[in-house]
Motif scaffolding. Structure first.
Motif, PDB file in Angstrom:
ATOM      1  N   PRO A 139      -0.114  13.384   4.767  1.00  0.00           N
ATOM      2  CA  PRO A 139       0.804  12.944   3.716  1.00  0.00           C
ATOM      3  C   PRO A 139       0.478  11.528   3.230  1.00  0.00           C
ATOM      4  O   PRO A 139      -0.134  10.728   3.942  1.00  0.00           O
ATOM      5  CB  PRO A 139       2.167  12.962   4.423  1.00  0.00           C
ATOM      6  N   VAL A 140       0.897  11.256   1.999  1.00  0.00           N
ATOM      7  CA  VAL A 140       0.874   9.906   1.431  1.00  0.00           C
ATOM      8  C   VAL A 140       2.295   9.632   0.950  1.00  0.00           C
ATOM      9  O   VAL A 140       2.826  10.381   0.130  1.00  0.00           O
ATOM     10  CB  VAL A 140      -0.121   9.785   0.262  1.00  0.00           C
ATOM     11  N   ASN A 141       2.888   8.568   1.466  1.00  0.00           N
ATOM     12  CA  ASN A 141       4.283   8.298   1.111  1.00  0.00           C
ATOM     13  C   ASN A 141       4.593   6.832   1.384  1.00  0.00           C
ATOM     14  O   ASN A 141       4.923   6.448   2.497  1.00  0.00           O
ATOM     15  CB  ASN A 141       5.230   9.212   1.897  1.00  0.00           C
ATOM     16  N   TYR A 142       4.432   6.003   0.354  1.00  0.00           N
ATOM     17  CA  TYR A 142       4.725   4.581   0.555  1.00  0.00           C
ATOM     18  C   TYR A 142       5.150   3.951  -0.772  1.00  0.00           C
ATOM     19  O   TYR A 142       4.991   4.541  -1.846  1.00  0.00           O
ATOM     20  CB  TYR A 142       3.513   3.846   1.128  1.00  0.00           C
ATOM     21  N   THR A 143       5.710   2.780  -0.676  1.00  0.00           N
ATOM     22  CA  THR A 143       6.125   2.007  -1.845  1.00  0.00           C
ATOM     23  C   THR A 143       5.534   0.607  -1.747  1.00  0.00           C
ATOM     24  O   THR A 143       5.092   0.167  -0.682  1.00  0.00           O
ATOM     25  CB  THR A 143       7.652   1.902  -1.956  1.00  0.00           C
ATOM     26  N   TYR A 144       5.510  -0.069  -2.866  1.00  0.00           N
ATOM     27  CA  TYR A 144       5.065  -1.459  -2.883  1.00  0.00           C
ATOM     28  C   TYR A 144       5.770  -2.182  -4.020  1.00  0.00           C
ATOM     29  O   TYR A 144       6.328  -1.558  -4.936  1.00  0.00           O
ATOM     30  CB  TYR A 144       3.542  -1.559  -3.064  1.00  0.00           C
ATOM     31  N   SER A 145       5.740  -3.482  -3.984  1.00  0.00           N
ATOM     32  CA  SER A 145       6.278  -4.283  -5.079  1.00  0.00           C
ATOM     33  C   SER A 145       5.608  -5.643  -5.066  1.00  0.00           C
ATOM     34  O   SER A 145       5.175  -6.123  -4.007  1.00  0.00           O
ATOM     35  CB  SER A 145       7.803  -4.433  -4.960  1.00  0.00           C
ATOM     36  N   TYR A 146       5.505  -6.241  -6.224  1.00  0.00           N
ATOM     37  CA  TYR A 146       4.925  -7.581  -6.290  1.00  0.00           C
ATOM     38  C   TYR A 146       5.341  -8.249  -7.591  1.00  0.00           C
ATOM     39  O   TYR A 146       5.709  -7.591  -8.570  1.00  0.00           O
ATOM     40  CB  TYR A 146       3.394  -7.537  -6.183  1.00  0.00           C
ATOM     41  N   ALA A 147       5.295  -9.572  -7.578  1.00  0.00           N
ATOM     42  CA  ALA A 147       5.669 -10.366  -8.745  1.00  0.00           C
ATOM     43  C   ALA A 147       4.423 -10.955  -9.386  1.00  0.00           C
ATOM     44  O   ALA A 147       3.468 -11.351  -8.705  1.00  0.00           O
ATOM     45  CB  ALA A 147       6.623 -11.486  -8.340  1.00  0.00           C
ATOM     46  N   SER A 148       4.442 -11.024 -10.708  1.00  0.00           N
ATOM     47  CA  SER A 148       3.407 -11.699 -11.481  1.00  0.00           C
ATOM     48  C   SER A 148       4.085 -12.689 -12.409  1.00  0.00           C
ATOM     49  O   SER A 148       5.197 -12.438 -12.894  1.00  0.00           O
ATOM     50  CB  SER A 148       2.593 -10.692 -12.307  1.00  0.00           C
ATOM     51  N   TYR A 149       3.423 -13.789 -12.676  1.00  0.00           N
ATOM     52  CA  TYR A 149       4.008 -14.761 -13.595  1.00  0.00           C
ATOM     53  C   TYR A 149       2.902 -15.515 -14.323  1.00  0.00           C
ATOM     54  O   TYR A 149       1.743 -15.548 -13.882  1.00  0.00           O
ATOM     55  CB  TYR A 149       4.923 -15.745 -12.862  1.00  0.00           C
ATOM     56  N   SER A 150       3.279 -16.119 -15.433  1.00  0.00           N
ATOM     57  CA  SER A 150       2.334 -16.894 -16.228  1.00  0.00           C
ATOM     58  C   SER A 150       3.107 -17.950 -16.991  1.00  0.00           C
ATOM     59  O   SER A 150       4.190 -17.680 -17.526  1.00  0.00           O
ATOM     60  CB  SER A 150       1.574 -15.974 -17.194  1.00  0.00           C
ATOM     61  N   ILE A 151       2.552 -19.161 -17.060  1.00  0.00           N
ATOM     62  CA  ILE A 151       3.181 -20.240 -17.799  1.00  0.00           C
ATOM     63  C   ILE A 151       2.094 -21.002 -18.536  1.00  0.00           C
ATOM     64  O   ILE A 151       1.029 -21.279 -17.985  1.00  0.00           O
ATOM     65  CB  ILE A 151       3.981 -21.183 -16.853  1.00  0.00           C
TER      66      ILE A 151
END
Length: 879
Positions: free
Chosen positions: A629-641
């Protein structure tokens, strides 16, 4: 298709019934008074417009009275708008004198930015290639266009797809365009640019339906789309806002290729426009495949409806094209690692030879579900795509605006290409394979599978190849993307809130087999293994159903689904009339599920002759019963100024800092990164970037200079050709210069990028070294001259030396590709074009499987060279 033709015919009939009340005509000229051929003149907010002829003259028919604004624009000139009142006078004369804008700093950028602005006012590094600039690249594959974009490193040696692409020292560590996103009309072609055997450029084709290509490097790209921290290259389609089109046929002069390109667009009344374009082709390709390796084409169509407060557009693309995939090839290297001499192996021309052969046209074995299956090797890279999309933009009043872009693509296809897993003496390969098949005499030899010129004997003291047939079914690569945003202007502040939702399916089967072949770039012959008693142990070169030399690793299947939800925010403020600043933020949330199955060995009568031969005693199949099985989550932030300051109307400076992420997809399957329960680690890679730039537009020339910094933190990713997991950190400092100059009929464009890149972490044995295949210098230079409707130009593409591996031992020499084109105007609208790519037949190496050689002796390596010289002639009619 009949319904579409009927619909377009009906629209054209409607257009014919509209009677024009006014005629707006005049001349578009430069500062010297000379007419600007091909200038576009449009009535703002409508579909009414025209192209200027060779003398710069234009004429527009319009049917509404009142005050209107008319805008003239052209390549390398600043746009100019004028207002005119339409009343009792039916014939209005309106002339335009356009100021020079050599580098296009006044052009408005829409790719990778929150709010469209001119390049002069934007705090990002962005370049635009219009149709003329695209033609000047003399491209044979889509990736060859990318080499003319500043800061972009495109290893355009794999054919029309499977290209390694990156930006400004960001590493190429897994193939494809891992950190750079390829888009069509503002949406990603695939959500991940480095899917094994399904890179995004396989599903992208350049033709005359393209209005322009916009490329943003770094900057806000990381917050305007997912998996794009290094940048975005966006192919923007023509919409038929100005009536016209072209039909052209191209014939290879020194190669067997034939191609027809077409496009046509027109307004229908004042508020509807349509456009349709595409190409068809067939031929062998630049390399000598020995069969029709290029076969297929593309059709794109769109219809746009304009309203008083915006527009709505619907478009469709059908792609069904077959092109060869060029893998590394057998080359010879002599000398030392630091000063090597590269050439083709005996019997192999590295600039025109091909691994493909008319003597190896099928691959037979067990399919994904254990059934017998036969693949056509001539399919090569064979993308099949049906895509339908919509685009809306409306001004809601009170400084509110909404935009939405959506597309659903049904993608599938095949990738099949011979890969040289080993180059060795024929006697050594014969002994190795014979032992695998149970022969212990040690006296086996190789013989031609099909008698060459009546002779079956093969010189076993000469070099031969162990071939792994990379046969991959792209079962389901469908995706859906929707990007919605709402904008509000509050005084000098522009606010943007958006939501990006996407889905990508990756359903793929690897079905590889093993062969023996001679080294011959023009019809390589399969080799059979013959034991000491004369028994043939193999069938037409096939010695294994699977790849036992790699531990039978690569019979596998995966069916995984990737969902992305990404809200984003942006704010830009016009602090003063000259100074603006902006920031953006994005939060990517991904969910992944599905399954993957590895190989299992079985006994199977593949050829169905009632006898189990030696190579049928251990046949690789896919162990679907033990799918993981494949079963996962991820999250990440990106920013630019970033911020931009206009020193005056012709000069500006900017600075920007950005952080963006790129999620892994199939590259971590079958690796320690995925645990038994389907959860995963090492799913994300990050790029931090800083830029400081200066832009200047003089009367006859323009410059765009940017200093940059990039730091890449990379987790482990699997590379099929090396069977390795690569995990390093990188840092790059550099300078990017883009320039253009116009002096009457003479035009010069070019760019150069210097990069000092270093491996900073990961494998301690290579820390401090330069990343593999990273050249300190890449450049392009394109001078052209126009006279009496004719034009001639050169295009130089260059790269400095680099190392084949992170160990920094074997060097790949620098090289320069020289391209030439000549446009000869036969009569009004009819042009003959002579084009030559790599005129000097330069041997440029873009990658090698071997990272060092034994010095001062002959070494045989597997490396991928650029395409050699090719000449073509085109007859094109523009109407």
């Amino acid at each position: 298709m009949r319904k579409i033709i009927y619909f377009l015919s009906l629209l054209l009939c409607v257009h014919a019934t509209v009677s024009a009340q006014y005629t707006i005509s005049g001349k578009v000229s430069d500062a010297s008074g000379a007419g600007i051929s091909g200038a576009i003149v449009v009535v703002d907010g409508t579909n009414a417009g025209a192209l200027a002829d060779d003398a710069g003259a234009y004429s527009i028919e319009f049917n509404q009275a009142g005050k209107i604004k008319v805008t003239a624009s052209s390549i390398s000139y600043a746009n100019l708008s004028q207002e005119v009142e339409l009343g009792s006078e039916k014939n209005v004369v309106l002339n335009f004198s356009l100021a020079n804008d050599a580098i296009g700093l006044n052009a408005v950028v829409i790719t990778g930015v929150m709010n469209p602005k001119s390049k002069l006012e934007s705090s990002v590094s962005v370049s635009t290639l219009n149709t003329q600039a695209i033609d000047q690249t003399v491209f044979r594959t889509t990736a060859e266009i990318f080499r003319s974009i500043p800061g972009v490193r495109a290893e355009a040696s794999g054919g029309d797809g499977n290209t390694n692409i990156t930006v400004r020292g960001v590493p190429i560590s897994s193939g494809g365009s891992k950190y750079l996103q390829l888009q069509e009309d503002g949406l990603p072609i695939l959500l991940f640019g480095d899917i094994a055997f399904a890179t995004a450029d396989i599903f992208l084709r350049a033709d005359n339906s393209i209005a322009r290509v916009e490329a943003i490097r770094g900057g806000s790209a990381s917050t305007l789309s997912s998996n794009s921290p290094a940048g975005i290259i966006n192919f923007i389609s023509k919409t038929g806002a100005v009536a016209g089109g072209s039909i052209g046929t191209t014939l290879g002069l020194d190669n067997k290729n034939f191609r027809t390109d077409f496009n046509f667009g027109t307004p229908i009344g004042d508020d509807i426009s349509v456009h349709v374009g595409g190409f068809f082709r067939q031929g062998e390709g630049v390399r000598t495949a020995g069969y029709t390796a290029n076969l297929g084409g593309q059709v794109k169509a769109n219809i746009t409806k304009r309203f008083s407060n915006g527009y709505a557009r619907v478009y469709y693309k059908y792609l069904n094209d077959r092109t060869p995939a060029y893998m590394p090839m057998p080359l010879k290297v002599e000398g030392t690692n630091d000063a090597p001499k590269w050439s083709g192996a005996e019997g192999y021309d590295p600039t025109h030879g091909a691994m493909q052969s008319p003597y190896l046209m099928q691959n037979i074995g067990l399919g994904p579900d254990g059934q017998l299956r036969r693949a056509n090797v001539a399919d090569g890279m064979h993308p099949l795509s049906h895509a339908i999309g919509t685009e809306f933009s409306f001004d809601l009043g009170n400084n509110w605006k909404i935009e939405d872009r959506a597309r659903m693509s049904m993608n599938s296809g095949r990738f099949v290409a011979p890969f040289p897993a080993e180059i060795a003496k024929g006697s050594a390969l014969a002994s190795s394979v014979a032992s695998l098949l149970g022969d212990t005499t040690g006296t086996a030899t190789l013989a031609y599978a099909f008698a060459r010129d009546g002779v079956s004997a093969f010189d076993n003291n000469s070099m031969a190849m162990r071939i792994h047939m990379f046969d991959t079914e792209l079962n389901n690569m469908n995706n859906m993307v929707n990007d919605f945003k709402v904008m509000k202007k509050v005084g000098r502040l522009d606010l943007t809130a958006g939501f990006f939702k996407a889905y990508q399916n990756i359903n793929m089967s690897w079905l590889w087999n093993s062969y023996l072949m001679e080294i011959n770039g023009n019809g390589s012959m399969p080799l059979n293994v013959v034991d000491s008693t004369g028994n043939v142990l193999t069938q037409n070169g096939l010695y294994a159903y699977g790849v036992p030399a790699w531990g039978n690793c690569c019979q596998r299947n995966y069916n995984t689904q990737y969902g992305i939800n990404a809200p984003y925010l942006g704010a830009e403020v016009q602090i003063t009339d000259k100074w603006n600043a902006g920031a953006s933020f994005r939060w990517d949330m991904g969910s992944v599920n599905g399954n993957y199955a590895a190989s299992a060995q079985t006994t199977f009568d593949v050829n169905n002759d009632g006898t189990i031969s030696a190579n049928e005693q251990s046949v690789s199949g896919i162990n679907n019963a033990a799918a993981m099985p494949v079963n996962y989550t991820y999250s990440y932030a990106s920013y630019s100024i970033g911020t931009n300051y206009k020193l005056n109307d012709a000069m500006a400076v900017f600075g920007r800092y950005s952080r963006g992420g790129s999620a892994k997809a199939d590259r971590i399957l079958f690796s320690p990164s995925v645990y038994a329960d389907g959860s995963a680690k090492a799913t994300l890679d990050f790029v931090n970037q800083a830029e400081l730039g200066w832009k200047y537009n003089a009367k006859n020339y323009g410059l765009f200079v940017t200093g940059f910094y990039a730091a890449t933190n990379e987790q482990g990713g699997f590379e099929a050709t090396t069977q390795q997991i690569i995990e390093n950190d990188y840092r790059a400092l550099g300078l990017e210069v883009e320039g253009a100059a116009n002096f009457g009929d003479f035009n010069l464009r070019g760019s150069a990028t210097y990069t000092n890149a270093t491996i900073t972490g990961g494998d301690t044995s290579v820390v401090g070294n330069r990343p593999r295949r990273q050249s300190p210098l890449i450049f392009n230079l394109a001078p052209s001259y126009t006279f009496k409707g004719h034009s001639i130009g050169l295009n130089f593409i260059g790269t400095g030396s680099s190392y084949t591996g992170n160990d920094n031992k074997l060097k790949m020499p620098g090289y320069v590709i020289t391209n030439l084109y000549a446009n000869i105007q036969i009569t009004k609208g009819l042009t003959a074009i002579i084009a030559g790519n790599n005129l000097l037949n330069a041997l440029g190496i873009t990658e090698s499987e071997e990272t060092f050689i034994k010095e001062n002796q002959i070494n045989y390596v597997r490396a991928r060279p650029i395409l050699g010289r090719s000449l073509s002639a085109t007859v094109r009619y523009n109407f």
